[in-house]
Each structure stands twice: as C-alpha cells, then as structure tokens.
Design an enzyme around this catalytic site. Structure first.
Site, PDB file in Angstrom:
ATOM      1  N   GLU A 152       1.150  -1.044   0.274  1.00  0.00           N
ATOM      2  CA  GLU A 152      -0.107  -0.060   0.037  1.00  0.00           C
ATOM      3  C   GLU A 152       0.956   0.915   0.054  1.00  0.00           C
ATOM      4  OE1 GLU A 152      -3.432  -0.754   3.058  1.00  0.00           O
ATOM      5  OE2 GLU A 152      -3.522   0.992   2.623  1.00  0.00           O
ATOM      6  N   SER A 205     -11.155   5.481   4.954  1.00  0.00           N
ATOM      7  CA  SER A 205     -11.445   5.355   6.084  1.00  0.00           C
ATOM      8  C   SER A 205     -10.578   4.999   7.666  1.00  0.00           C
ATOM      9  CB  SER A 205     -11.404   3.274   6.599  1.00  0.00           C
ATOM     10  OG  SER A 205     -12.281   2.864   5.045  1.00  0.00           O
ATOM     11  N   SER A 208      -3.325   6.897   7.569  1.00  0.00           N
ATOM     12  CA  SER A 208      -1.713   6.388   7.914  1.00  0.00           C
ATOM     13  C   SER A 208      -0.879   7.953   7.645  1.00  0.00           C
ATOM     14  CB  SER A 208      -0.999   5.738   6.489  1.00  0.00           C
ATOM     15  OG  SER A 208      -1.897   4.535   6.833  1.00  0.00           O
ATOM     16  N   ARG A 220       5.978   4.004   7.434  1.00  0.00           N
ATOM     17  CA  ARG A 220       5.160   4.901   8.120  1.00  0.00           C
ATOM     18  C   ARG A 220       5.047   5.113   9.656  1.00  0.00           C
ATOM     19  NH1 ARG A 220       0.463   2.654  11.502  1.00  0.00           N
ATOM     20  NH2 ARG A 220      -1.733   3.250  10.222  1.00  0.00           N
TER      21      ARG A 220
END
Lengths: 390, 785
Positions: A152, A205, A208, A220
């Site tokens: 991702e 939703s 990050s 991240r």
C-alpha cells in the site's frame, strides 16, 4: 521512473509484444470503504481501421463501456474532472481515467469483469489496499485472474511521485485561510519539484501517516482509526444520512459551536494564560450531554461537529508527527478530502496557526487515487506481463 | 468541567443526611478552607488541629529512687497535631454540605468570618455567591491547571504508593509504583470535558504543552446522542457490556486477516465506527450492533485518541511517565484499561500510563496549598492517615457496577503532618528501585489470606492490651470496642479490595492498626508492658555482662549474636511467642536461647561476620533496634558494648513513636541512662558521644528506608555498618535491600507460617551479613539532608 524512450508503431507493439504488459492498463486500490480504479484509454490510433486491427474485441468492449459512461451500475462513478488527457506512458498516448465504487460492491464489480471476459486478454490485475488481500481468492474464482498484490505504501508514494512529475498544478495549498471567512480562501499552486522531506497523511476509512525522505526512503510513522470511515459512520448514526456526499452537504451549512464546547464557553473569552483563543474547541460534542442542548441542534450542526472533530484530531496528529520527524511540509491525500474543502481549509488553518506559520498543509488534485496509480505503475514495470514482485 | 446534570436528582439530593461522626470530621477546629467544584464532584479541603494523646516517660533520678520504685513514670499527655482533611461528595449536595459546615463551625466561626476560601474547578464561579452567603467567606478563584499540578506534586512527594499502573490480567491489576526520590519530569494528562497535557519539570516549572478537544465531554456528548444512557456512569456501564467489533472496522475487515507487512494485527482498529456507515450495510439488513457496542466503540475511540496524542507529546518531550486524571478516568477499571492499552500500543511500551489513588483531590489540594505556608516542601511533610481515609473503591474489573450506598457517597482523605522531615537513607544502592516490603499481599493471595486472618485473630488481644494501658479511663471500654470494629471492618474490606490503600503489606496492616488505635486515643497500648519488660531485663544485665566478659574472644562473638537473637524472641507482636509467654510466666532469656534453631541457621553468615571482626574495626555502626526489654537490654546493649570497645562508634535508632512493644526513642533514652549506670564502658561512650541515640522517624514495627529522619540520614552517610534487627525491620521489610556499606540483618522467625514459607521452622534464625556494594548515589537533593 520509466519514460517513453521510443515511438514504436502500435501495430508492431501488438505483433511483437515488446517489453510492455498487455492491455488493458489499469491499477486498482481496494480500501476499506472505496475501491479506486485507474484506467488508461489509448487514443493514439492513427485511424479507425488501425484501431480495429490493434485491439481485440474484448478490449474494445471494455474501453467503450468505461469511456462512454460516467456512472457504472448503481454505485460506480467516474471522476470526469480528474481525467488526464494526452497522457503519455510507455510510448502510448491516451486518457487516464479515475473511477471509484464502494468496496461492498466488489461482488458486482467482479461479475461485471467476468461478463466482459477480461481474462481472455489478461491474466492478472495489479492491486493494492487491504482488499487486495481480502478479495484475492474471489478474483481467482470468479474472474479466473490473479490479483497481484502490492504494498500500500509503495503504491501510494510511487503514485504521488508519478502524477506529480507528469501533471502541472497537481499540488496546491489554500491561501488566505481564515476560519471566519471561508470565501476568502483560494487554491494556490505549489511547486512540488523538490519536496523532500515531507509527510503524507492519507485519510481513507482510517488514517496513515508516512514520513518521506526520498523517493525510496519512506516509512509509516503513525496513523489513527479516526478517519473518513469514522466521519461517515458517525454521521449516518447521528443524522440518518446515507452517503458521504450527503454528510458533507449537511456539514457545509451546520454550526459546530452549538454542539462543541468552546474555550469561551468555559472561560468567557480567550484563555490568555495558555494562549488559547476563545473560538478553540475545548470539548468536541461537549454540549451534548445536556438534554436541552441536544434538542436545539440540527442534523447540519451534528454533521459539522463530526467533521470538525475528525479533522481537528487528524490535524493534531499530523502536526505532532511533523514535529517529531522534523518535517515542515504535510501533504494530505485520501478520499475523505473529496468534495470536502471544509476539512482542507480547517487543516490548512490548524497547521499554520498552531505552528506559528512553520508548517504548510499541501493537497493534491487526485486526492484519493494515488494508490491505484501506484498499482498501475507496478503493472507497467512488468515485462511481457511477467510478475516482477518478489 | 461539564455542568451538573440536575434534571433528575433534586428530590434525592434533599433527602441526604450527613453522618457527622464520619465526614467533615474535626470541623469545629477548621481553620482554613479550599474547594474544588467540578461538574459532578465537589471536594472541600480544610485544615484543623486535633488533640491526640501521647505517652510521656519521665525518668527518676538515681538518688531519689527507692529500690522498688519503677524505672520511669509513664503518663499520657495531650498533643496537638496538624491535619489536612479532604472530603469529596457529589456536587448536587453542595448546598447541604455548606449548611452542615456552617452549623458545625462552632469554635472557628469568628476566626474565619470575612476570610478567604480558595476555589477552583468549573463550578467555582457558579457557586461563588452561595459559598459567600453560607460561610461568610470571600471566594478567591485559583487557576485550575496550577492547582492540579500543585496537587499532584504534593501527592507524589508525600503519599507512598500514590501512583499505580493498571494491568488488567495481572495477579493484581493495580501495580503500585515505588516512591522515587525525584518525581520529575512527568506529563499530567487531565481528561475533563476536553484534554490538557501539562509537562511538569520541577516544583515551580510546568507548562501546558497541548491537548485535544476529544475528551470526556466527547464521550459523554456523543454517548448521549447515540444511546439512551442517562449520565456518564450509565454510559460506562453500557460500554463494559459492549463489543466494539460490531461497530468498528478492524484490520481484518479490510485485509481479511493481519497486515503482516506493517505488523498490524488483525484485531487492530482500522476505522472507528467504520461499520455504521449506511453504505456498508446491505439494504434491509438488520443493524448488527447494539447500544452497548456503540458505547464501547466510543470508549475505545476516545481512549485511543487521547493515548495517541499523549504518546506523541511524551515522545516529543522525551518523558516516560504520564499520569492520567480527570473525570473521564475517575478510577474506573474499564477506562484505565483502555487508556493503558492505548499508551502501550502507541509507545511500544516505552511510556508508562500511570494513575493516582487520590486523583480526585488534586484540584482541592492544589487550591489549599496555593500561597499557604504548608506549601513549603522542606518544612512540611505529610503522611496518609489510614484510619481517616477512604480507599480506592472501584469495583473489580469488568464486573457489574456496584450501586453506591448513601453512606459511601462521601469519600475522605486525611493527612497528618509529620513531626520531622523524612528522607531516603543515603546508603541504599539504587534508591529508585528500593521497595521496603518483601511480600506484596496485593499480588500474593495466599499470603494475603494468612496475614488478614492473623491480624483479625490478634484483634482481641490488642484491644485488651490497649484497655489495660488506660485503667483509669471511663470510656476506654467503649473506645476499645470502636477500635476493634473499625479495624475489623477495614480488614474485611481489604479482603475484597486489597489494593484500596496502595500495596497491601504486613507493614501497611501494622501501620493501619496503629492509626486506628491512635484514632480512638490509645496512644501507646504497650507502655506498661514495655516498662515492666525493661525493668526486668535491667536487673539481669549485670550478670549477663559478667558472663560475656568471662568468655574467650571467639566464644563471646558467637554469644553476642546469639544474645541478640534470643532477645529478639521476646515479642508481643508474634502470636507463637505470646502463647509461649502466656503458658510460662517465668519464661526467661535462657529459655529463649534454648528455643533458637541450632546451627547452621536458615541463613547463616555468622562465620563471615566473625571473620570480618578479625579485621579493622568499623568506623560507625547504625543499629535499627526492635523490642523493649530483654531484646534491647540483654541482646543489643552487650553487643553495642563490644562494638564500642573495638573502637566503633554506635548510633542506636529507635522509633519516634510507639508501635507494639517496640522501644521508642524516648524510652531508649531512659533505658540507656540506666544501662550507663551499670556499665562504665557504655557510660563513657555516652559522655564522649561515641554512643548516640537518634530517632528513626518511624512509628511502625516495619522500617521504610525511603522515609527516615533527616538527622539520622545525615549521620548514616558516615556509617560503614548498618544493623537491622527483628522481623519487622529485616524480614517483612528490607530482606533484599542492598547497601553501599556493610550490613547485618538479624532476626528470629517467630511466625510459623512465614518461617515455613522461607523454608524454615518457627524460631529459625536469620543472620545475614553482606559486605556492601561499592556504588553509591545519595538520592536526596543536597539541601534536604
């Protein structure tokens, strides 16, 4: 990033199958709430005859279906205003389309793909997002294709870099941000050619937060479960609305100060000793434990308060992460920002105000589609459609 | 703070009756007031002086003494103590409480009229006029945040076991933190309606570094909109029963499992309320979540959010200790659990989420201290009065909420001013890791049951002894009954909530008993017993010294240690011994010697000790002494004489205040005079200052080396030998304590259960000699010692 090196003739491309994957060229990002799809529509056919010769029937059917509609089924939408025209990729020119539909409609989408017989021209779909894992089995069973899964974060970052390097004015910020005069705000292009280091706050939703030091060096650093899903979920419960668009529309005319307890509600004005302006929210939904106040608020006020709560929380986290990482530019992306200038302006104001101007909030036009673009980039990296992922 | 919900409580509020004996105690002596008025709870603070009894010992000059007259006179004298009272009650009762205060301010009324009451909290403004009209006090508003910080500094500094972490599945969910010499820096996260995060770097330096608007008000507000719960507590009650997974989108809902690339576990929250969006439901689906689920999800959302922001700030400011307070927490296990989880998650275990036992009183304490003389940290130290304070009364985790009875609507905290500053013993290795108690009964259920039984069994005997100590008092019988009742109730309470007053230990049980005895004016129940024991022993001292002098060097060293141990057998604190002495009134020193375990002892470093004595004499030995009578006179003094003869200076340290039959400092002064009359060596040493008596600062049979008298601590800096005598000082506490100098721990295990547990039998002997660790770090700031 690969650039179009030569200008091989299209007919040759098809015949010799050089180092490009077979059409259709697309990438998909399957999130918790929305599926984002990018699709490249080739437009560089010399004439109709060649077009017919170059493209098998299946591909043509898909192309016509996607480009002649702006809505698909009951929930698929093509964001026409985002279409990139005369887009050059791998020696081809065409239009890059951006399409989205709710993740719960994945089964219908898969049936559609099956009915268009996509597996006859390609054997894999490049995908990212949580759903790339969740739906891998369904894709194999229903449409008889392999779902190639890509990380991702890799997709997000490569998507941002690719689009930004290709498209002028992709990046912008909000100037003249004034919380009391929304009209005065304006979008101002931002030169993003030398962006490092920067923070990416991807609001889907959930949220990050990524720290990006270079094209390949990123990680991240944080995240929160209070994201777009929370906004919509709470709005549906509080107002009975059905969709994100509805929730945003409600929020646009609401007044959160009837719902939230402000600093001035507690201290009568600014809290000077702590440098807190009276208009600062002291307690989100802080008035709502009082029955009379509950009765006096509208759905609009509740939607607005929800939007402000979620946005401010994301803003705080983004700001703290930027401080911890020693970064000054924060790029906000993700579909929570779609049709949502309210949140963008709030974030812009919060970054500037609480950092005394040190932090800058940046936005990108293709806010929610970078993961899908990244997945497309992965497809383009494949030679002859071979899997290149480890 | 949110406003009080006053819609449904007025009739109930009017019916309240205040139990004057229990709350607002000593009101007639109240001198200064402060008040913290929150949306749901109000706290009143006041300062009083209380009259207590204290045993007084007066020696009789040698030439005026008849041969059969007593060694010294014991009389009881009145003593004035300074006390801080804090009472917490629901804000809806505030008018009734103020009326009550007004009616009972008999003596001080004129004194306080026209004076000032410090007030803080959101309701300070709202109730300003009422306070002025009812009490005749002018209201002076104090900044809330400053008061909170002052209050937390005060509690962390003065109250042992104030802070705890909450670990839901541990043997005890409440893990109390050892006191630390330096409480700074820390973050205080105050979760009221909104959240404030304050960095506290020192007594005078604190700064609000941030906060979030998502706090208790958000939980309450959204909860009121989304559920039928009436009020904050009902909402929590719902949350306890709910399952957030029906409402929240988890990692597995998006990924179908865990997201291993980012190490996100499958049950991790991905999107709070992510499942309640309409478009995630098929048409016609029944809503798959309940009100309880919504409340739980809300609790998680708020707790996680706060935890994350707190961690980001902790990280930015490099702070490891984060204390949480405010009405959102209020000691509720479910909330402490979610906050702890969030902090552990976001900090990867680097930051510790801590809670305070008296968190509710921070504001009131701070307001009281603001500008008060008592704020002088060097001059004033305070101790928790266990007899007058309520404990933590939270229900056990995840059990149904207990409906509070009317009488427990009030919660109290009482602090007594310590007579003298108490500091760390400088010779402790690693003071930050020092924990006085050897067994934590909060965690050890078996030991807890045993000791609670043991203390309950001993109750009649203690009461009887107390009664005997005041033969001329008319109300002694009644007070003895009250004592028994109070302490028995406390023991029962501790069975179900052992964490109520911090770590439950033998020490805390003993201390609580002393506090309860003092509460009912039994200043020193054992004073007569101690007097008789001392006299009896003094008569035998001459012969004992002769015996010892006749021995060869080696034999004498063995006999001296055995003598200390035999003396230590005489102990009214141990039930096995009292049984023995009851059976045989003539039970003497030699009988005790015979009872001792034969060598090798349970812990036997006697040979190492004697080997050490062959070397250079110690410069200065500090002996923490135990019981009166044979113990001090026949055991300790001959041993002291030997040390003095070797050229070692000696400090004898006894308790400042009575506890059981332990000798007190003032008794020891008299006993030492008598011993000096009998023995020229002791006499000379006293004259030359080579034998000194310094009080320990304690009032307990156990010894907490993080709180010893500052004069003693200063002298201990030069000590190269520390001697701990008796179970209280060397077994229940300090058994594992490490020192920078040599140490000798001597005790007889007079309790069968404890002896068995340590692998021995009753009358097993512990003789533990340790050379001492070289590293040294004086934990006290230079100006305090």
């Amino acid at each position: 990033m690969e650039h179009n090196m030569d200008s091989q003739r299209v007919s040759e491309t098809e015949k010799k199958r050089p180092a490009t994957p077979p059409m259709p060229w697309s990438g998909v990002d399957i999130g918790g709430t929305l599926v984002k799809l990018v699709y490249f529509e080739p437009t560089d056919f010399i004439n109709a005859e060649q077009e017919y010769e170059a493209e098998v029937e299946t591909l043509r059917t898909i192309r016509h279906y996607l480009t002649s509609n702006t809505a698909y089924g009951k929930s698929g939408i093509r964001d026409v205003h985002l279409t990139i025209k005369d887009f050059k990729i791998h020696g081809r020119t065409g239009n890059l389309h951006f399409i989205r539909f709710p993740t719960i409609d994945m089964p219908a989408f898969l049936q559609l793909v099956k009915s268009k017989n996509l597996s006859s021209v390609a054997d894999k779909i490049c995908a990212t997002g949580g759903g790339a894992y969740k739906f891998a089995e369904d894709v194999r069973e229903i449409v008889n294709m392999k779902l190639e899964k890509y990380d991702e974060l890799d997709c997000l970052i490569s998507g941002i870099h690719f689009i930004d390097s290709k498209i002028p004015n992709e990046c912008y910020y909000w100037g003249n941000v004034d919380p009391f005069n929304s009209e005065a705000c304006e979008k101002i292009p931002y030169d993003f050619r030398d962006p490092y280091p920067y923070l990416v706050v991807n609001i889907g939703s959930g949220v990050s937060v990524l720290s990006v030091k270079s094209q390949t060096d990123f990680k991240r650093v944080s995240g929160t479960s209070l994201g777009g899903g929370t906004f919509l979920g709470l709005c549906c419960l509080l107002t009975g609305c059905q969709t994100f668009e509805e929730a945003i529309e409600l929020a646009e005319v609401g007044d959160h100060t009837k719902v939230d307890k402000l600093v001035r509600d507690i201290y009568g004005g600014d809290y000077d000793r702590l440098h807190l302006p009276g208009s600062t929210v002291a307690s989100s939904f802080g008035h709502m434990n009082v029955p009379e106040k509950r009765e006096s608020v509208s759905k609009n006020d509740l939607a607005r308060a929800t939007l402000v709560t979620i946005t401010n929380n994301i803003g705080s986290i983004a700001r703290m992460c930027a401080l911890n990482e020693g970064i000054e530019r924060i790029v906000f992306v993700g579909n929570f920002l779609r049709v949502n200038p309210l949140s963008m302006k709030l974030l812009s104001y919060a970054m500037e105000y609480w950092s005394q101007g040190a932090l800058k909030a940046l936005f990108l036009e293709h806010e929610g589609y970078f993961g899908a673009v990244g997945a497309l980039m992965q497809l383009m990296k494949m030679e002859n459609g071979e899997t290149s992922q480890s | 703070m949110a406003q009080a919900d006053s819609s449904h409580d007025s009739s109930y509020a009017r019916s309240i009756e205040l139990p004057p004996d229990q709350v607002f105690r000593n009101l007639q002596n109240a001198k200064r007031f402060a008040i913290d008025i929150g949306g749901s709870l109000a706290k009143l603070a006041y300062y009083t002086t209380v009259q207590t009894k204290r045993a007084h010992f007066s020696g009789v000059e040698k030439d005026q003494r008849a041969s059969d007259s007593p060694l010294y006179e014991v009389t009881e004298q009145e003593e004035t103590r300074e006390r801080l009272h804090f009472v917490k009650f629901e804000t809806k009762y505030i008018e009734q409480c103020l009326d009550f205060v007004k009616q009972n301010l008999i003596e001080s009324k004129d004194q306080i009229e026209g004076k000032v009451i410090k007030a803080t909290g959101g309701g300070a403004y709202k109730y300003k006029d009422i306070i002025t009209s009812k009490l005749g006090l002018e209201v002076e508003k104090e900044d809330e945040m400053t008061c909170l910080i002052k209050g937390s500094n005060f509690l962390l500094r003065n109250i042992p076991d104030e802070a705890f972490s909450y670990v839901r599945h541990a043997a005890s969910s409440y893990q109390f933190q050892a006191c630390e010499p330096n409480i700074f820096p820390y973050l205080l996260v105050n979760i009221g309606s909104g959240v404030s995060i304050v960095k506290v770097e020192s007594e005078d330096k604190c700064e609000r570094i941030g906060g979030t608007a998502m706090g208790g008000g958000t939980f309450w507000g959204l909860g009121s909109l989304l559920t039928k719960a009436k009020g904050f507590d009902e909402l929590l009650k719902l949350a306890v029963k709910g399952d957030h997974r029906n409402v929240d989108m988890l990692v597995r809902d998006i990924y179908g499992g865990a997201y291993s690339a980012l190490a996100l576990p499958e049950d991790l929250l991905a999107s709070s309320f992510g499942k309640t969006a309409r478009n995630s439901l098929e048409k016609g689906d029944e809503v798959p979540y309940s009100e309880e689920d919504i409340a739980k999800s809300l609790l998680h959302m708020i707790s996680n959010g706060i935890g994350q922001i707190a961690c980001l700030y902790a990280n930015l400011h490099k702070i490891k200790k984060v204390y949480f307070g405010g009405y959102f927490i209020r000691g509720q296990p479910v909330t402490m659990n979610t906050i702890t989880f969030a902090i552990n998650y976001w900090s990867k275990g680097e930051v510790q989420a801590l809670f305070l036992r008296h968190e509710g009183y921070l504001g009131a304490i701070g307001a009281f201290l603001k500008g008060a003389e008592e704020d002088d940290t060097l001059k004033y130290q305070w101790g928790e009065n266990y007899a007058g304070s309520s404990g933590l009364s939270s229900p056990p985790p995840y059990m149904s909420f207990v409906t509070r009875g009317r009488s427990s609507t009030f919660d109290m905290l009482e602090l007594d001013k310590l007579d003298r500053p108490l500091v760390y013993l400088p010779s402790l290795v690693c003071p930050t890791a020092y924990h006085p108690d050897v067994v934590d009964l909060t965690k050890d259920a078996e030991a807890r049951e045993y000791w609670l039984d043991c203390f309950e069994e001993a109750l009649d005997r203690v009461a009887e002894c107390a009664l005997k100590s005041q033969p001329n008092s008319v109300d002694a019988v009644e007070r003895a009954e009250q004592f028994k009742d109070k302490y028995r109730k406390r023991l029962h309470g501790l069975r179900s909530q052992p964490f109520a007053y911090g770590s439950l230990t033998v020490r805390s049980l003993l201390d609580t008993r002393e506090h309860c005895l003092n509460e009912f004016s039994f200043a020193d129940p054992y004073s007569q017993v101690k007097q008789q024991e001392n006299e009896l022993a003094l008569k035998l001292l001459g012969k004992r010294l002769q015996q010892l002098s006749a021995m060869n060097w080696y034999g004498r060293q063995v006999a001296l240690i055995e003598g200390v141990l035999a003396g230590n057998v005489f102990d009214y604190g141990a039930k096995e011994v009292t049984a023995l002495m009851d059976k045989n009134a003539e039970f003497g020193f030699h009988d005790a010697m015979a009872k001792l375990q034969g060598r090798p002892w349970l812990i036997d470093n006697l040979d190492e000790w004697i080997e050490r004595l062959k070397g250079a004499p110690h410069e200065l030995a500090v002996i923490f002494v135990d019981n009166s009578g044979a113990d001090i006179v026949l055991g300790i003094f001959p041993f002291v004489r030997e040390l003095l003869k070797r050229g070692t200076n000696v400090i004898l340290s006894a308790n400042s205040k009575p506890a059981l039959n332990d000798i007190t400092h003032s008794e020891l002064m008299i006993v030492t005079e008598r011993v000096a009359e009998l023995d020229p060596d002791i006499s000379l040493a006293v004259t030359e200052g080579r034998l000194q008596l310094l009080e320990s600062g304690g009032a307990s049979p156990c010894l907490d080396l993080s709180r010893v008298d500052h004069v003693l601590a200063k002298s201990c800096k030069q000590a190269d030998l520390l001697i701990f005598e008796g179970m209280g000082r060397a077994v229940h506490t300090n058994l594992q304590a490490q020192f920078t100098c040599e140490s000798l721990k001597l005790a007889v295990l007079k309790n069968k259960w404890l002896a068995n547990r340590l692998g021995g039998e009753v009358f097993s002997v512990m003789c533990k000699y340790e050379p001492g660790s070289k590293q040294s770090s004086d934990p006290n700031p230079p100006d305090e010692v």
